[in-house]
Design an enzyme around this catalytic site. Structure first.
Site, PDB file in Angstrom:
ATOM      1  N   LYS A 184      37.455  84.294 -62.947  1.00  0.00           N
ATOM      2  CA  LYS A 184      37.007  83.229 -63.832  1.00  0.00           C
ATOM      3  C   LYS A 184      35.946  83.723 -64.808  1.00  0.00           C
ATOM      4  CE  LYS A 184      36.022  79.107 -65.373  1.00  0.00           C
ATOM      5  NZ  LYS A 184      36.373  77.753 -65.089  1.00  0.00           N
ATOM      6  N   HIS A 212      36.455  72.143 -58.179  1.00  0.00           N
ATOM      7  CA  HIS A 212      35.191  72.595 -57.577  1.00  0.00           C
ATOM      8  C   HIS A 212      35.016  71.911 -56.232  1.00  0.00           C
ATOM      9  CE1 HIS A 212      33.802  74.190 -61.527  1.00  0.00           C
ATOM     10  NE2 HIS A 212      34.632  73.260 -61.954  1.00  0.00           N
ATOM     11  N   HIS A 254      40.938  73.411 -68.660  1.00  0.00           N
ATOM     12  CA  HIS A 254      40.494  72.063 -69.052  1.00  0.00           C
ATOM     13  C   HIS A 254      40.362  71.919 -70.564  1.00  0.00           C
ATOM     14  CE1 HIS A 254      36.760  74.268 -68.936  1.00  0.00           C
ATOM     15  NE2 HIS A 254      36.608  74.163 -67.639  1.00  0.00           N
ATOM     16  N   HIS A 262      42.771  73.826 -60.778  1.00  0.00           N
ATOM     17  CA  HIS A 262      41.352  74.034 -61.146  1.00  0.00           C
ATOM     18  C   HIS A 262      40.492  72.937 -60.527  1.00  0.00           C
ATOM     19  CE1 HIS A 262      38.066  74.952 -64.269  1.00  0.00           C
ATOM     20  NE2 HIS A 262      37.580  74.015 -63.473  1.00  0.00           N
ATOM     21  N   ASP A 280      39.806  69.679 -62.451  1.00  0.00           N
ATOM     22  CA  ASP A 280      38.390  69.981 -62.655  1.00  0.00           C
ATOM     23  C   ASP A 280      37.512  69.003 -61.865  1.00  0.00           C
ATOM     24  OD1 ASP A 280      36.253  71.477 -63.483  1.00  0.00           O
ATOM     25  OD2 ASP A 280      36.180  70.652 -65.506  1.00  0.00           O
ATOM     26  N   HIS A 338      36.707  79.408 -69.033  1.00  0.00           N
ATOM     27  CA  HIS A 338      35.988  78.244 -69.569  1.00  0.00           C
ATOM     28  C   HIS A 338      35.753  78.556 -71.038  1.00  0.00           C
ATOM     29  CE1 HIS A 338      33.138  74.741 -69.215  1.00  0.00           C
ATOM     30  NE2 HIS A 338      32.880  75.220 -70.417  1.00  0.00           N
TER      31      HIS A 338
HETATM   32  O1  DOR Z   1      32.021  69.183 -66.085  1.00  0.00           O
HETATM   33  C1  DOR Z   1      32.041  70.248 -65.522  1.00  0.00           C
HETATM   34  N1  DOR Z   1      31.566  70.384 -64.278  1.00  0.00           N
HETATM   35  N2  DOR Z   1      32.518  71.304 -66.185  1.00  0.00           N
HETATM   36  C2  DOR Z   1      32.433  72.540 -65.680  1.00  0.00           C
HETATM   37  O2  DOR Z   1      32.856  73.457 -66.341  1.00  0.00           O
HETATM   38  C3  DOR Z   1      31.761  72.782 -64.379  1.00  0.00           C
HETATM   39  C4  DOR Z   1      31.778  71.588 -63.548  1.00  0.00           C
HETATM   40  C5  DOR Z   1      30.832  71.656 -62.349  1.00  0.00           C
HETATM   41  O3  DOR Z   1      30.795  72.687 -61.688  1.00  0.00           O
HETATM   42  O4  DOR Z   1      30.166  70.670 -62.086  1.00  0.00           O
HETATM   43 ZN    ZN Z   2      35.662  73.362 -63.726  1.00  0.00          ZN
END
Ligand code: DOR
Ligand code: ZN
Length: 349
Positions: free
Chosen positions: A100, A16, A175, A14, A252, A137
């Site tokens: 997701k 980004h 998470h 997981h 995450d 989520h």
């Molecule tokens: O802290 C986070 N940042 N939690 C999330 O679910 C998304 C992520 C983000 O995309 O910045």
């Molecule tokens: Zn995330």
């Protein structure tokens, strides 16, 4: 005392990457440590179709440095109007590894998320039939629910119903931050797993709120009280294989520029990629569970996702490793997880 640890190359289940220059700047940090990663689809606009995901995957692949081997695993951002046929086609064609579920407004770029989980039950039914993994989520967004209770409330209001209605749907509770989530996953069938971030193993909510507000420790779901952190550590490092195998690595890692974090309305997200394995291994060592680290990092995730384990290995050495206060990114700076701290482990390749 063990001085060096070699394990099968791990995957990050997981994270980004964003897009454009930021994506090109952060992909090498992950490709260095991990063979594969589940890439979140919360771009603007979100990755809602097979075509968008295939293009995004091409852009990520092009950002992987020549000397690294890394494969992005794409996810479909579910909305109230997701087309089950397109999702199934994308999964069948190997573009989508998972879909997701963001409850609308739960977190960064989630405004196109699902407004009512029952609206996507036809999609979940198709996913169950086609064995497509659902990543969740798990936070309710109702304004009457305290931010610290939103994960537990999601279990009561939605997750119990989802797993009861679709018993063969594979679900990753992502998470997780609470003992409630740990207990839910432990009691659930083998179709249910969970990812755990390094930050939720290291910090409780005091790290965010005591001694001044600490924006670099702010992410969603927010860190909870200490009892929850201890439950997460016990789950991840459990000596009972029947428990441990349900939990796996998912950083995450969520890049936000320093200025966007240190703001009157700071963004949620912690940039864990640069020191991901070092951070997790520190926890496993503190828990006397270094021998269980490989399962968490490199075996449990592939088993859940029904993918082969990686054949190469990586090595971490016991070396004092100071983490920079900040890193350059797109002409600005970003603050990594553990910034300014000294870790006892270093990823050496
Ligand atoms: O802290 C986070 N940042 N939690 C999330 O679910 C998304 C992520 C983000 O995309 O910045
Ligand atoms: Zn995330």
């Amino acid at each position: 005392m063990i001085e060096s640890l070699t394990i099968r190359r791990p995957d990050d289940w997981h994270l980004h990457f964003r897009d454009g220059d930021i994506m090109r700047g952060v992909v090498p940090y992950t490709a260095r440590q991990f063979a594969r990663a589940i890439v979140m689809p919360n771009l603007t606009p979100p990755v809602t179709t097979t075509a968008l995901a295939a293009e995004y995957r091409d852009r990520i692949r092009a950002a992987v440095p020549q000397d690294m081997r890394f494969e992005p695993l794409m996810t479909c951002y579910l909305t109230d109007t997701t087309d089950p046929d397109d999702l199934a086609r994308g999964a069948g064609a190997g573009v989508f590894t998972a879909a997701k579920l963001y409850p609308a407004y739960a977190t960064t770029n989630s405004s196109s998320g699902v407004t009512n989980v029952e609206l996507i039950y036809p999609v979940l039914e198709r996913m169950e039939q086609d064995d497509i993994v659902l990543c969740i989520h798990g936070e309710v967004t109702d304004h009457d629910i305290d931010v610290f209770d939103r994960e537990a409330e999601f279990i009561d209001r939605h997750l119990n119903a989802i797993v009861a209605t679709f018993p063969n749907l594979r679900v990753v509770f992502e998470h997780i931050t609470t003992s409630d989530a740990v207990e839910f996953v432990k009691a659930a069938s083998d179709k249910v797993g969970a990812t755990i971030t390094p930050q939720h193993l290291h910090i409780n909510r005091n790290a965010m709120l005591v001694g001044g507000i600490q924006p670099h420790n702010y992410c969603l779901p927010v860190a909870k009280r200490e009892t929850h952190r201890l439950a997460l550590r016990a789950a991840a490092t459990s000596s009972d294989p029947a428990i441990a195998r349900k939990f796996f690595l998912g950083t995450d890692s969520a890049p936000h520029m320093r200025g966007d974090k240190e703001s009157a309305c700071g963004c949620a997200g912690i940039f864990g990629a640069p020191v991901a394995l070092e951070s997790y291994l520190t926890v496993f060592e503190e828990e006397g569970a270094i021998d269980r680290f490989e399962a968490f990092a490199s075996l449990n995730g592939p088993a859940f996702y029904k993918m082969p384990v990686n054949q190469e290995t990586v090595t971490l050495e016991r070396i004092e490793a100071p983490v920079p206060e900040e890193l350059p990114l797109v002409g600005e700076t970003i603050v990594p997880w553990h910034a300014g701290q000294v870790l006892n482990w270093k990823f050496v390749g």
